[in-house]
Design an enzyme around this catalytic site. Structure first.
Site, mmCIF file in Angstrom:
data_model
loop_
_atom_site.group_PDB
_atom_site.id
_atom_site.type_symbol
_atom_site.label_atom_id
_atom_site.label_comp_id
_atom_site.label_asym_id
_atom_site.label_seq_id
_atom_site.Cartn_x
_atom_site.Cartn_y
_atom_site.Cartn_z
ATOM 1 N N ASP A 56 1.058 -6.572 2.844
ATOM 2 C CA ASP A 56 0.320 -7.062 1.687
ATOM 3 C C ASP A 56 1.254 -7.704 0.664
ATOM 4 O O ASP A 56 2.474 -7.568 0.737
ATOM 5 C CB ASP A 56 -0.433 -5.901 1.025
ATOM 6 C CG ASP A 56 -1.573 -5.379 1.893
ATOM 7 O OD1 ASP A 56 -2.124 -6.163 2.685
ATOM 8 O OD2 ASP A 56 -1.903 -4.180 1.771
ATOM 9 N N TYR A 73 7.246 3.149 8.284
ATOM 10 C CA TYR A 73 7.273 2.668 6.900
ATOM 11 C C TYR A 73 7.905 3.757 6.031
ATOM 12 O O TYR A 73 7.873 4.937 6.382
ATOM 13 C CB TYR A 73 5.858 2.444 6.368
ATOM 14 C CG TYR A 73 5.166 1.178 6.791
ATOM 15 C CD1 TYR A 73 5.200 0.035 5.996
ATOM 16 C CD2 TYR A 73 4.442 1.131 7.975
ATOM 17 C CE1 TYR A 73 4.532 -1.120 6.371
ATOM 18 C CE2 TYR A 73 3.773 -0.023 8.369
ATOM 19 C CZ TYR A 73 3.829 -1.148 7.556
ATOM 20 O OH TYR A 73 3.165 -2.290 7.940
#
Length: 244
Positions: free
Chosen positions: A55, A113
């Site tokens: 994003d 992540y």
């Protein structure tokens, strides 16, 4: 028939000034910048397939993408050209020729992540972490993460509509804390949109006492994204590695 070649790139970027990975009209994105440079090098339209979208504002230490072309270039030439011409906030860690069957998205077996939170004001971490000034309990944050790790259906911690693969195999979910910086690491088979940022936000809410562990359990059990309303800002999120 003209021969086709498939190249794999491992990419590092600072996401601050980009509107995410995926090419979009009227916005600058990482994919757009890379494809434009590859088109200059190969003199043909290039379409990158990434391991997944990041994003706006999200960073990557090891994003993976591949592209197919009818023109051959030595991998080292591709890497050298891109690193010489790309903006300084995007870098190519490696380039290699791979079998035509390789697909950066569908060949991936998992990803890691991490999310960075800083608890003392630090201008050098601005844009690379989420600053939290409230008092918190590391023990409660860990308790929340343990609960989330056991949950297979993380629909409540995703963006509405992203249900193609609801069952997520969370292989690792833990935090590291040095007294100033919290890093929450997660490795999973795949990730739903906003999943990591929602995991972090809800765990932090438990840690600060504004959400109880039982309330979190109810949210998870509901399997409803409208129940998981908290989301951490994008600048603390880093795509660390993709596994094949």
């Amino acid at each position: 028939m003209k021969k086709r070649y498939n190249y794999k790139l491992v990419i590092k970027y600072i996401g601050t000034r980009y509107h995410g990975w995926q090419r979009q009209p009227n916005h600058i994105t990482v994919q757009q910048v890379l494809e434009d440079k590859l088109r200059e090098l190969f003199r043909e339209k290039i379409t990158l397939i990434a391991s997944g979208r990041t994003d706006a504002g999200v960073h990557a230490l090891g994003q993976v993408a591949n592209f197919k072309t009818f023109s051959y270039r030595k991998p080292e030439e591709i890497k050298k050209y891109l690193n010489a011409t790309l903006p300084r906030d995007i870098g190519i860690l490696s380039a290699q020729e791979v079998p035509l069957s390789f697909n950066a998205r569908f060949s991936a077996k998992g990803k890691t992540y991490f999310y960075r939170i800083y608890t003392k004001p630090d201008p050098f971490l601005y844009g690379f972490g989420w600053y939290i000034s409230k008092k918190f309990s590391i023990k409660k944050i860990e308790e929340a993460l343990d609960l989330i790790k056991k949950q297979k259906n993380l629909k409540s911690l995703s963006k509405k509509g992203d249900y193609l693969r609801e069952e997520v195999d969370v292989r690792e979910l833990f935090l590291r804390y040095d007294g100033e910086i919290i890093e929450i690491h997660i490795t999973a088979s795949h990730f739903l949109r906003h999943m990591v940022r929602k995991i972090v936000a809800h765990a932090v809410r438990v840690g600060t006492g504004s959400l109880t562990i039982n309330q979190l359990k109810d949210i998870l059990d509901a399997a409803d994204p409208s129940r998981g309303i908290y989301i951490a800002p994008p600048e603390g999120l880093f795509l660390k590695e993709v596994y094949y």
